[in-house]
Design a protein around this motif. Structure first.
Motif: not given
Length: 88
Positions: A56-62
């Motif tokens: 989820a954090l990786a997608l928000l970073q995106c």
């Protein structure tokens, strides 16, 4: 789904605007993050929960790093949801 989207985020340049503008997607990602707050103190985070929140954090970073969604992300104060991670 989180894992698959997280894996493909580098190969899909318009993923961030799609995530941001698709109804309920950012809310779902934030729910993933908020759901593990109780597991941060005392630290009882399982490997499964850790993987889910990392995706989820990786997608928000995106979303945060894309030029079309960066200002929307910041204006929505989404980074405030990350403070509990900084306090652990």
């Amino acid at each position: 789904v989180l894992l698959e989207l997280s894996k493909k985020r580098e190969s899909f340049p318009d993923l961030a605007p799609i995530l941001w503008h698709t109804y309920g997607t950012v809310a779902a990602l934030l729910q993933e993050i908020v759901s593990i707050y109780p597991l941060l103190s005392p630290p009882t985070l399982t490997a499964h929960a850790s993987n889910r929140v990392c995706n989820a954090l990786a997608l928000l970073q995106c979303v945060a790093s894309h030029p079309d969604t960066r200002s929307l992300f910041l204006s929505a104060h989404v980074p405030l949801y990350l403070y509990p991670f900084l306090n652990t």
